[in-house]
Motif scaffolding. Structure first.
Motif, mmCIF file in Angstrom:
data_model
loop_
_atom_site.group_PDB
_atom_site.id
_atom_site.type_symbol
_atom_site.label_atom_id
_atom_site.label_comp_id
_atom_site.label_asym_id
_atom_site.label_seq_id
_atom_site.Cartn_x
_atom_site.Cartn_y
_atom_site.Cartn_z
ATOM 1 N N SER A 109 15.175 1.971 4.138
ATOM 2 C CA SER A 109 13.948 1.548 4.167
ATOM 3 C C SER A 109 13.431 0.835 3.078
ATOM 4 O O SER A 109 12.592 -0.078 3.179
ATOM 5 N N ALA A 110 13.903 1.019 1.736
ATOM 6 C CA ALA A 110 13.439 0.247 0.546
ATOM 7 C C ALA A 110 14.163 -1.130 0.727
ATOM 8 O O ALA A 110 13.590 -2.237 0.602
ATOM 9 N N TRP A 113 11.921 -3.075 3.630
ATOM 10 C CA TRP A 113 10.614 -3.304 2.919
ATOM 11 C C TRP A 113 10.453 -4.370 1.922
ATOM 12 O O TRP A 113 9.590 -5.359 1.851
ATOM 13 N N TRP A 114 11.864 -4.462 1.287
ATOM 14 C CA TRP A 114 11.674 -5.754 0.186
ATOM 15 C C TRP A 114 11.780 -6.985 0.970
ATOM 16 O O TRP A 114 11.478 -8.021 0.615
ATOM 17 N N SER A 116 11.737 -7.453 4.712
ATOM 18 C CA SER A 116 10.858 -7.659 5.725
ATOM 19 C C SER A 116 9.333 -7.165 5.651
ATOM 20 O O SER A 116 8.461 -7.434 6.700
ATOM 21 N N GLY A 117 9.021 -6.480 4.645
ATOM 22 C CA GLY A 117 7.639 -5.995 4.669
ATOM 23 C C GLY A 117 7.513 -4.482 4.924
ATOM 24 O O GLY A 117 8.302 -3.907 5.473
ATOM 25 N N THR A 118 6.042 -4.039 4.972
ATOM 26 C CA THR A 118 5.845 -2.617 5.146
ATOM 27 C C THR A 118 6.460 -2.136 6.502
ATOM 28 O O THR A 118 6.831 -1.189 6.851
ATOM 29 N N ALA A 119 5.822 -3.083 7.469
ATOM 30 C CA ALA A 119 6.085 -2.562 9.031
ATOM 31 C C ALA A 119 7.499 -2.418 9.106
ATOM 32 O O ALA A 119 8.010 -1.177 9.840
ATOM 33 N N GLY A 121 9.771 -1.790 6.826
ATOM 34 C CA GLY A 121 10.298 -0.484 6.082
ATOM 35 C C GLY A 121 10.019 0.905 6.660
ATOM 36 O O GLY A 121 10.636 1.718 6.678
ATOM 37 N N LEU A 122 8.648 0.645 7.172
ATOM 38 C CA LEU A 122 8.377 2.123 8.242
ATOM 39 C C LEU A 122 8.959 2.341 9.378
ATOM 40 O O LEU A 122 9.558 3.657 9.788
#
Length: 390
Positions: A109-110, A113-114, A116-119, A121-122
């Motif tokens: 997930s990290a 997120w790093w 491609s972004g928050t979406a 990562g979630l």
């Protein structure tokens, strides 16, 4: 079950491959997708016995499948391997999978997120949790339920064992109490009767009464019966007290039909003064019967002859034994003396005892006046079922 899971995984993967339902279907060669699928299916066959091996090789095959084509059947079988490793493996394996699964979810997930972004990562958190953590949590939950069920089963068995021990102790205590009562009450009375009868015989000898004098004969019968009853009572007391699982008293032999002649001899000696005669007839082939049947038959005949001596009028007492292939019939007819009389202590208890003995063996019993006689009829089954039931 393991073979069925492997077969379903291979068939499901084959269907997905045929319809090219996997990532980069146009770029990845077919063998790169099939190989992880077959490895995962092979590991399913040993998922209960080799949990460490299946998780280790399964993780490598899953990683290869993800980089090759992300076939759904391979992913599902890998989650089943994680579930089986927690369910059938050691507690250490469960802790390791919890730790590695959580670490994998955090790392993936990290990275998502790093890059491609928050979406993204979630999304990776949800997907990775379903793959790496959900099977582990499910296996741990099922394992706890199984352990609790096993603990409850063992507790129930222990409770049943304790209940059985309590029941046996209660039986032992009751048998000991019965033995004390028999010794302190009945045996003492029989001893007193035997002592007084012996003293009366000594007085008769001092008075030089002849041996065929009715008084001397009656005293001899009283003493003989009281001594024999006392000996049998002592054996019975020993049998009752031997309730701790040891060997039974070898001196106690249960009477059977072979002792009926001795009963008749005693009854004839005791019945001379009251005008009673006794006759025995047997029908059928005389053969050995099961021990419980022989004992019940002996006691029924004994009680019937005793009742005849107590209550019958002068005449002939007929005892008939009929040996049939599957049953034994007992018939006793004694002259019936009607009218109200003084009942002795324990009146009708003998009839109840005879009926219970026949009923416990699955037989029948009836007694009552019939055509001027008091008739006793008992039918005792002689098959294996009666012996086992008794």
């Amino acid at each position: 079950m393991d073979r069925l899971i492997a077969l379903c995984g291979v068939l499901g993967g084959a269907v997905l491959i045929v319809f090219r339902v996997y990532d980069r279907a146009d770029e990845v060669p077919l063998w790169a997708v099939v190989a992880p699928l077959l490895v995962m299916a092979g590991l399913e066959l040993v998922r209960r016995t080799r949990p460490v091996l299946t998780v280790s090789l399964g993780g490598l095959a899953f990683a290869a499948g993800v980089f090759a084509g992300s076939l759904l059947a391979t992913t599902i079988m890998y989650t089943d391997l994680l579930y089986a490793a927690v369910l059938y493996g050691s507690h250490r394996m469960s802790r390791v999978l919890h730790l590695t699964g959580g670490s994998t979810v955090l790392v993936l997930s990290a990275l998502a997120w790093w890059k491609s972004g928050t979406a993204a990562g979630l999304l990776i958190v949800v997907v990775a949790s379903l793959v790496f953590l959900a099977p582990v949590w499910t296996g741990e939950l099922v394992r706890k339920h199984r352990q609790e069920a096993e603990s409850e089963r063992l507790r129930a068995e222990q409770t049943a064992l304790l209940s059985e021990m309590d029941r046996r102790e209660a039986v032992v205590a009751e048998r000991a109490r019965m033995a004390r009562e028999l010794h302190d009450v009945v045996a003492n009375h029989l001893s007193a009767i035997a002592i007084h009868a012996t003293g009366a015989q000594s007085v008769a000898r001092r008075r030089q009464l002849p041996a065929d004098d009715p008084l001397v004969e009656v005293l001899a019968v009283i003493r003989e019966n009281s001594v024999q009853g006392l000996a049998e009572m002592r054996r019975m007391i020993g049998l009752l007290r031997d309730s701790g699982g040891g060997e039974a008293d070898a001196s106690y032999a249960a009477p059977d039909l072979a002792a009926v002649d001795a009963l008749l001899a005693k009854a004839r000696a005791a019945g001379q003064d009251v005008g009673l005669e006794f006759e025995l007839t047997e029908h059928g082939e005389h053969r050995d019967v099961p021990v419980p049947v022989g004992l019940a038959a002996y006691r029924i005949v004994q009680e019937s002859l005793t009742n005849a001596l107590k209550h019958a009028g002068p005449g002939l007492v007929r005892l008939r034994l009929e040996f049939e292939p599957e049953r034994l019939r007992i018939a006793v007819d004694s002259p019936y003396r009607g009218g109200a009389g003084r009942e002795l202590p324990g009146a009708r208890a003998g009839l109840v005892g005879m009926s219970e003995r026949a009923g416990l063996l699955g037989g029948s019993f009836e007694a009552g006046p019939r055509d001027g006689y008091w008739s006793v009829r008992a039918v005792l089954p002689c098959g294996r079922g009666s012996e086992a039931g008794a």
